[in-house]
Enzyme design. Structure first.
Site, short mmCIF file in Angstrom:
data_model
loop_
_atom_site.label_atom_id
_atom_site.label_comp_id
_atom_site.label_asym_id
_atom_site.label_seq_id
_atom_site.Cartn_x
_atom_site.Cartn_y
_atom_site.Cartn_z
N VAL A 197 0.80 -1.22 0.00
CA VAL A 197 0.00 0.00 0.00
C VAL A 197 0.84 1.27 0.00
CG1 VAL A 197 -2.12 -0.96 0.95
CG2 VAL A 197 -0.34 -0.20 2.51
N THR B 37 11.24 5.80 1.85
CA THR B 37 12.66 5.66 1.57
C THR B 37 13.24 4.43 2.26
OG1 THR B 37 12.92 7.28 3.32
CG2 THR B 37 13.33 8.03 1.07
N VAL C 63 5.13 -0.57 3.06
CA VAL C 63 4.00 -0.91 3.90
C VAL C 63 3.04 -1.82 3.14
CG1 VAL C 63 2.09 -0.03 5.30
CG2 VAL C 63 4.21 1.26 5.14
N ASP D 144 7.47 14.46 16.23
CA ASP D 144 7.07 14.59 14.83
C ASP D 144 5.55 14.60 14.70
OD1 ASP D 144 7.50 15.01 12.16
OD2 ASP D 144 7.77 12.90 11.66
#
Lengths: 373, 372
Positions: free
Chosen positions: A21, A25, A29, A137
């Protein structure tokens, strides 16, 4: 085969990969299933062979923290196994993320919806901070949405433990638009309040439906922040001019009340938003304090997660899932009705009052569905 | 709407964070269960290795004196002392050393010393699994160092010596990298003590030797099984109690007072803490030292004769195992080639199939995945 390797192989057999899916880098997945139960899962396969230093830091961080964190609002790591030169993380399957929902123009957000997403974000973040973990993040596309509407913090590739006082940390963290001013000024000593700034930016973005502080470079980011919130004074942020990257700005922006931009927001909303976006990191609200802020106890109450707006892609994926599952009843009306299926489902999840309020969104959504290939 | 009070209560009655950790859930033993794990592991290992010996040279295992669980444990303890030396060499922080020691000890609850041992015959040379455990610990504690710099500083080591075992070490740890350490708890106790009633304000300055002594006891505890049986804070308190029993007692009383005034407080002292403390103190004093060099030398000498021949590079068994692996890989390659050919023969469009066709993929994304 040795016992440990055998155990690894057994783990691997519990999960079936189905479809690729996405590819980044350093990871691919896949969508998949738990073999025993058919439960949907995602497998994040990290190619390790390409790193000269072995298992790379982001993979290690992700595994280290997700192994420990079990919370309704944090993505669940179900298993880890290795296969030759790859590390495989088995994660709970999540349909979409908050960025997709924000960008889906067919959806209308009610203040109660935003409150619900914010509550779930703060709950997940409070749990991380309680466990002495900085996320570093946070941004809308790292807030994933489960099929039941629950929001989950994901992507712990930059996470770390709280540092000891006096211990330097990198300031090269958090995606630019969500990065707090102290990191833009290269502060190497910081704490959980960096994540709170990010949440403030996300909060604003949910209301504006566009990124709030979208600088086009690291230098411009600070200018963007000052333009929006006023240039900080020594009084409101003592010592900031001593931070490594500080340059006296050519323009001094005045403070403009948040109310000028967020015209429809309630006083409680703006109070919490303002407390997330305080310049002085130590005066920024904590996740626990935020959860106790009057905003969350005032009317309108947060929307139940199952009744939150969800984007077309997510609904389509769910419909496909059900079709796949052989739910004959739903399919029996024939192919012509298929396109409308997601909307029918949505109505079931929504109370009658909400249906009225949401009718515009539904209508647009419907058109989009019908036109999509 | 919940009141502020209800909210506070809800927070304080949550179970201690430590109890949600993988360390609490998966790496806690009783002294008996620990002994049991080790002896079972040893028995199974001996059986397998004996079989391997026999398979390649019938009758060859009869005279081999395999290590017993106690002897294996002696070697592991010795390896832990060598971790300390390595860390001193690199000047790694305490966190790295403590983590690497824990990794190594956990590793040998899943693996036998007789399988994974020296790549070289000299007993004093670096051991692979130790190198890997330490390298992994630098990364998991956020103190990464490049592999090149790492191996450059250790004589006779290649990057592959470290990386080859990285997955095995990580698997053995169950990919549970987070470790709660006693030295952190000790620091917390040290800070607490400075805030106790009647403690002079310059205490931390004038009494640093107390802290250092206690820290050395914590370090000694790493050579024992304490971390598998007790919590980091129990070990830290025992270490502090060895250094300064009266102050430790005072600290404990202060915690007791807190927990009595607020029964739901997470600092409530579990019954039997004093007994645990005495047990840990005994462990540290009696077992918290490096094993006798002579004893290690003797066990190591025997180990060279009884380690798994399949793991000894160049041995008959090793070569046979390699050949077997190679054969399997070859078969797999052939099978894949056949599948691709078959797909091509059926005229599969490389740009994708019609929707209803059964899926035959020309590109196998899982190419390196199906270990068999």
């Amino acid at each position: 085969m040795d016992a440990v390797e055998r155990e690894n192989a057994d783990r691997q057999k519990r999960w079936a990969k189905e479809q690729k899916v996405g590819e980044g880098t350093y990871a691919v997945v896949y969508r998949g299933r738990e073999v025993a139960t058919g439960r949907r899962i995602a497998i994040k396969k990290i190619k390790v062979g390409q790193f000269k230093d072995g298992l790379d830091m982001s993979a290690i961080r992700e595994v280290k923290y997700l192994r420990e964190l079990k919370h309704q609002n944090v993505i669940e790591l179900l298993d880890v196994f290795s296969s030759k030169t790859n590390l495989n993380l088995v994660l709970e399957f999540l349909d979409s993320d908050l960025e997709m929902i924000i960008k889906d123009r067919s959806l209308v957000f009610l203040p109660a919806d935003i409150k619900s997403w914010m509550a779930m974000t703060f709950r997940g973040l409070e749990f991380c901070h309680r466990n002495h973990i900085l996320h570093r993040d946070l941004k809308p596309n790292n807030l994933l949405i489960a099929s039941d509407g629950q929001l989950k913090l994901a992507d712990f590739g930059l996470a770390r433990d709280f540092a000891d006082p006096g211990h330097k940390m990198t300031c090269q963290v958090i995606t630019r638009w969500y990065r707090p001013p102290e990191l833009l000024l290269n502060s190497r000593y910081y704490g959980s309040n960096v994540d709170i700034w990010s949440v403030g930016c996300i909060f604003a973005e949910l209301m504006l439906r566009t990124p709030y502080l979208a600088g086009d470079s690291d230098i411009n980011q600070l200018d963007t922040i000052f333009r929006a919130l006023g240039t900080p004074t020594e009084q409101e942020w003592p010592g900031h001019t001593k931070l490594p990257n500080w340059h006296q700005p050519s323009t001094t922006y005045p403070k403009t009340p948040l109310r000028d931009l967020f015209t429809a927001a309630s006083a409680d909303t703006l109070s919490l938003l303002g407390k997330c976006l305080v310049y002085e990191p130590r005066k920024r609200i904590s996740a626990l304090e935020a959860l106790n802020h009057p905003y969350f106890f005032a009317i309108p109450y947060p929307t139940h997660p199952s009744k939150l707006p969800r984007c077309a892609a997510q609904l389509a994926s769910r419909a496909a899932e059900e079709a796949e599952g052989g739910d004959i009843d739903k399919m029996s009306t024939g192919p012509g009705v298929k396109a409308a299926e997601p909307n029918n489902r949505k109505r079931k999840l929504t109370s009658p009052e909400e249906f009225r309020v949401r009718s515009i969104a539904r209508k647009l959504d419907f058109t989009k569905q019908a036109n999509s290939p | 709407m919940p009141t502020a009070d209800a909210e506070t209560t809800a927070v304080t009655t949550k179970k201690p964070l430590y109890e949600a950790s993988t360390q609490f859930k998966h790496w806690r033993y009783s002294p008996e269960s620990l002994a049991d794990v080790r002896s079972k592991l040893n028995e199974a290992a001996v059986a397998v290795i004996r079989q391997t010996f026999e398979a390649y040279e019938p009758g060859s295992s009869a005279n081999v004196l395999f290590l017993n669980a106690g002897e294996e444990h002696l070697l592991v303890t010795f390896y832990v002392t060598r971790i300390t030396q390595l860390c001193g060499h690199f000047r790694f922080p305490e966190e790295v050393e403590a983590t690497a020691a824990t990794y190594l000890k956990r590793f040998y609850l899943k693996n036998t010393v007789m399988d994974w041992h020296p790549k070289n015959v000299m007993w004093d040379i670096q051991f692979q699994e130790r190198l890997t455990a330490l390298f992994l610990a630098t990364k998991t504690t956020n103190n990464p160092i490049s592999l090149e710099a790492y191996t450059h500083n250790i004589p006779n080591t290649n990057p592959s010596d470290v990386l080859d075992l990285e997955f095995l070490v990580a698997q053995s740890l169950g990919f549970e990298f987070s470790v709660w350490h006693a030295h952190r708890a000790l620091w917390g106790i040290w800070l607490d003590i400075q805030a106790l009633d009647g403690v002079p304000t310059d205490f931390a300055k004038t009494q640093t030797s107390l802290y250092d002594t206690a820290l050395n006891y914590v370090r000694a505890s790493r050579l024992t099984d304490a971390e598998f049986i007790y919590t980091p804070s129990q070990i830290a308190l025992a270490a502090f109690s060895l250094a300064a029993p009266e102050i430790a007692q005072q600290w404990l009383k202060s915690k007791q007072a807190v927990s009595e005034s607020n029964p739901s407080s997470p600092t409530q002292i579990p019954p039997g803490i004093l007994g645990s403390l005495e047990f840990i103190k005994g462990l540290i004093v009696n077992a918290g030292q490096p094993p006798e060099t002579e004893a290690v030398r003797e066990v190591d000498r025997r180990l060279r004769l009884c380690k798994n021949p399949e793991k000894v590079v160049g041995s008959k068994a090793y070569l046979a195992r390699k050949a077997e692996q190679e054969k399997k890989a070859e078969e797999k390659r052939n099978r894949k080639a056949m599948e691709v050919e078959k797909a091509a023969a059926e005229g599969v469009d490389p740009f994708g199939d019609e929707l209803e066709r059964p899926k035959i993929s020309l590109v196998d994304y899982d190419d390196d995945d199906d270990d068999d």
